[in-house]
Design a protein around this motif. Structure first.
Motif, mmCIF file in Angstrom:
data_model
loop_
_atom_site.group_PDB
_atom_site.id
_atom_site.type_symbol
_atom_site.label_atom_id
_atom_site.label_comp_id
_atom_site.label_asym_id
_atom_site.label_seq_id
_atom_site.Cartn_x
_atom_site.Cartn_y
_atom_site.Cartn_z
ATOM 1 N N ALA A 1 -4.538 1.861 2.842
ATOM 2 C CA ALA A 1 -4.279 0.939 1.735
ATOM 3 C C ALA A 1 -3.762 -0.406 2.219
ATOM 4 C CB ALA A 1 -3.277 1.564 0.768
ATOM 5 N N PHE A 2 -2.908 -0.395 3.252
ATOM 6 C CA PHE A 2 -2.318 -1.651 3.703
ATOM 7 C C PHE A 2 -3.372 -2.546 4.358
ATOM 8 C CE2 PHE A 2 0.551 -4.173 6.546
ATOM 9 C CZ PHE A 2 1.169 -4.870 5.507
ATOM 10 N N VAL A 3 -4.256 -1.920 5.119
ATOM 11 C CA VAL A 3 -5.341 -2.679 5.754
ATOM 12 C C VAL A 3 -6.235 -3.286 4.672
ATOM 13 C CG1 VAL A 3 -7.364 -2.509 7.255
ATOM 14 C CG2 VAL A 3 -5.271 -1.250 7.816
ATOM 15 N N GLN A 4 -6.530 -2.456 3.668
ATOM 16 C CA GLN A 4 -7.363 -2.915 2.558
ATOM 17 C C GLN A 4 -6.679 -4.067 1.818
ATOM 18 O OE1 GLN A 4 -7.921 -0.308 -0.981
ATOM 19 N NE2 GLN A 4 -10.018 -0.152 -0.246
ATOM 20 N N PHE A 5 -5.347 -3.910 1.628
ATOM 21 C CA PHE A 5 -4.564 -4.937 0.953
ATOM 22 C C PHE A 5 -4.680 -6.272 1.697
ATOM 23 C CE2 PHE A 5 -0.532 -7.272 1.012
ATOM 24 C CZ PHE A 5 -0.391 -7.600 -0.321
ATOM 25 N N LEU A 6 -4.502 -6.228 2.999
ATOM 26 C CA LEU A 6 -4.548 -7.462 3.797
ATOM 27 C C LEU A 6 -5.943 -8.086 3.780
ATOM 28 C CD1 LEU A 6 -2.367 -6.397 6.857
ATOM 29 C CD2 LEU A 6 -1.742 -8.022 5.068
ATOM 30 N N ARG A 7 -6.963 -7.236 3.830
ATOM 31 C CA ARG A 7 -8.334 -7.740 3.827
ATOM 32 C C ARG A 7 -8.649 -8.417 2.484
ATOM 33 N NH1 ARG A 7 -11.735 -3.109 4.921
ATOM 34 N NH2 ARG A 7 -10.992 -3.250 7.055
ATOM 35 N N ASN A 8 -8.278 -7.735 1.380
ATOM 36 C CA ASN A 8 -8.522 -8.303 0.048
ATOM 37 C C ASN A 8 -7.751 -9.613 -0.134
ATOM 38 O OD1 ASN A 8 -10.076 -6.098 -0.507
ATOM 39 N ND2 ASN A 8 -8.536 -5.037 -1.744
ATOM 40 N N ASN A 9 -6.529 -9.597 0.390
ATOM 41 C CA ASN A 9 -5.656 -10.749 0.294
ATOM 42 C C ASN A 9 -6.265 -11.962 0.988
ATOM 43 O OD1 ASN A 9 -3.218 -12.387 0.828
ATOM 44 N ND2 ASN A 9 -2.269 -10.626 -0.169
ATOM 45 N N SER A 10 -6.781 -11.723 2.170
ATOM 46 C CA SER A 10 -7.383 -12.798 2.951
ATOM 47 C C SER A 10 -8.609 -13.366 2.238
ATOM 48 C CB SER A 10 -7.769 -12.236 4.324
ATOM 49 O OG SER A 10 -8.211 -13.258 5.148
ATOM 50 N N THR A 11 -9.437 -12.466 1.712
ATOM 51 C CA THR A 11 -10.642 -12.893 0.990
ATOM 52 C C THR A 11 -10.264 -13.718 -0.239
ATOM 53 O OG1 THR A 11 -11.748 -10.883 1.710
ATOM 54 C CG2 THR A 11 -12.742 -12.056 -0.150
ATOM 55 N N THR B 1 -6.359 5.945 -18.920
ATOM 56 C CA THR B 1 -7.805 5.693 -18.962
ATOM 57 C C THR B 1 -8.388 5.446 -17.569
ATOM 58 O OG1 THR B 1 -7.420 3.325 -19.341
ATOM 59 C CG2 THR B 1 -7.759 4.708 -21.298
ATOM 60 N N ASN B 2 -7.529 5.071 -16.625
ATOM 61 C CA ASN B 2 -8.044 4.828 -15.268
ATOM 62 C C ASN B 2 -6.928 4.937 -14.223
ATOM 63 O OD1 ASN B 2 -10.307 3.908 -13.509
ATOM 64 N ND2 ASN B 2 -8.849 2.296 -13.057
ATOM 65 N N PHE B 3 -7.259 5.610 -13.125
ATOM 66 C CA PHE B 3 -6.317 5.659 -12.004
ATOM 67 C C PHE B 3 -7.096 5.659 -10.699
ATOM 68 C CE2 PHE B 3 -4.040 8.244 -8.779
ATOM 69 C CZ PHE B 3 -2.999 7.338 -8.533
ATOM 70 N N ASP B 4 -6.765 4.722 -9.839
ATOM 71 C CA ASP B 4 -7.334 4.686 -8.491
ATOM 72 C C ASP B 4 -6.227 5.019 -7.514
ATOM 73 O OD1 ASP B 4 -9.928 3.888 -9.293
ATOM 74 O OD2 ASP B 4 -9.216 1.829 -9.535
ATOM 75 N N ALA B 5 -6.337 6.158 -6.883
ATOM 76 C CA ALA B 5 -5.327 6.532 -5.888
ATOM 77 C C ALA B 5 -5.372 5.546 -4.731
ATOM 78 C CB ALA B 5 -5.587 7.946 -5.394
ATOM 79 N N PRO B 6 -4.210 5.217 -4.169
ATOM 80 C CA PRO B 6 -4.211 4.314 -3.008
ATOM 81 C C PRO B 6 -5.062 4.891 -1.881
ATOM 82 C CG PRO B 6 -1.973 4.662 -3.830
ATOM 83 C CD PRO B 6 -2.853 5.627 -4.556
ATOM 84 N N ALA B 7 -5.835 4.008 -1.223
ATOM 85 C CA ALA B 7 -6.682 4.449 -0.111
ATOM 86 C C ALA B 7 -5.817 4.857 1.075
ATOM 87 C CB ALA B 7 -7.614 3.308 0.293
ATOM 88 N N LYS B 8 -6.407 5.630 1.990
ATOM 89 C CA LYS B 8 -5.657 6.063 3.177
ATOM 90 C C LYS B 8 -5.209 4.860 4.008
ATOM 91 C CE LYS B 8 -7.060 10.797 3.799
ATOM 92 N NZ LYS B 8 -8.154 11.645 4.213
#
Lengths: 163, 146
Positions: B102-112, B93-100
């Motif tokens: 992704a690791f930077v995004q992961f760290l940013r989301n994690n910090s927030t 029903t849903n799939f979000d491909a990892p962003a280019k």
């Protein structure tokens, strides 16, 4: 026990607010009383939030890479979890947490980067952990990782290392 | 979107399918990601009857690590499990491909998320016992070399 003790990760599932399963690879530790300990960073708190709403979880030990287990099987644990309120930032404050961290240090040498100058800035919350305990309610075993076959039900008493 | 999911799934040798059993507990098995249909977003499988899986929300997780538990990769597809002809079908029903990045995004989301966790509880960042961390790492290194 070989599978549980030596597989680097298990696939840990909690249930979200709408009842959907959410699955992450995690490294747990089987405690002497038959419970499991795992942790999550306060930067990845969703596991804890889900558990506080609905304690039902599962852990599938099914990835043998790096484990050295010669005849890899698989184990599925279903149980009830609790996620502590306190944030643990002193790894020496809890004997079992320290043992789990040491296991991780053995298995994942590159993980030391999170305590480097750069790592501390990139992921400052890595060492701020929420402890999660899982009490097994049912356990299943596949001797050959043939998941289409019927698994054997395991006695939960077999998970306890003491008494 | 399912073609994209199939492309990502194809990078893994195995995947983990998770549903929910009749008692409300999650239940997981390994499946062959090559059984995923890129057109329909479905994956047909067999769930052992003893596990008492039921129709409802489900997900497919594929993840990998190397012998030193590094080079971590992971994707997840959300969906539903439906019974079909005596077997089971996972319907995406849903799939979000990892962003280019992704690791930077992961760290940013994690910090927030971490700051939000502290702020909601009125807490300051707790001090970390770095000497204990170093001691754990020293013991880990000794075990590896011993």
């Amino acid at each position: 026990m070989d599978v549980i003790d030596n597989y680097f990760t298990c696939e840990f599932t909690t249930l979200s607010r709408d009842g959907s399963p959410v699955t992450w690879p995690v490294t747990p530790r089987l405690l002497e009383d038959g419970r499991f300990l795992l942790t999550t960073s306060i930067g990845l708190p969703q596991k804890a939030f889900n558990i506080r709403r609905n304690p039902k979880v599962s852990m599938l030990f099914s990835e043998p890479i790096g484990s050295g287990v010669a005849e890899p099987g698989a184990v599925l644990i279903q149980g009830d979890a609790t996620a502590e309120d306190r944030i643990v930032s002193d790894v020496s404050s809890d004997k079992e947490f320290a043992a789990l961290a040491e296991t991780l240090a053995v298995r994942q040498p590159a993980g030391a980067m999170w305590s480097s100058w750069l790592g501390k800035r990139m992921w400052w919350s890595y060492y701020m952990r929420i402890l999660i305990y899982v009490t097994p309610r049912q356990a299943w075993f596949w001797p050959t990782r043939d998941f289409a076959s019927a698994p054997e039900e395991l006695e939960l008493s077999g998970l306890r290392r003491v008494g | 979107v399912w073609a994209e999911a199939a492309k990502w799934l194809g990078r893994f040798d195995e995947a983990v399918l998770t549903g929910v059993d009749a008692n409300g507990y999650p239940v997981s098995i390994r499946v062959n990601p090559r059984a995923y249909d890129a057109t329909t977003g479905t994956l047909a499988t067999t769930f052992p009857a003893a596990l008492h899986v039921i129709e409802g929300p489900a997900n497919v997780l594929a993840h990998s690590h190397d012998e030193k538990m590094w080079h971590l990769n992971m994707i997840q597809i959300k969906g539903r499990l439906e019974s079909s002809d005596g077997g089971w079908v996972f319907q995406s029903t849903n799939f979000d491909a990892p962003a280019k990045l992704a690791f930077v995004q992961f760290l940013r989301n994690n910090s927030t998320a971490a700051q939000k966790y502290l702020d909601k509880r009125g807490l300051q960042r707790p001090p970390i016992n770095w000497s204990a961390v170093k001691e754990v790492q020293r013991r880990g290194a000794a075990q590896r070399s011993g």
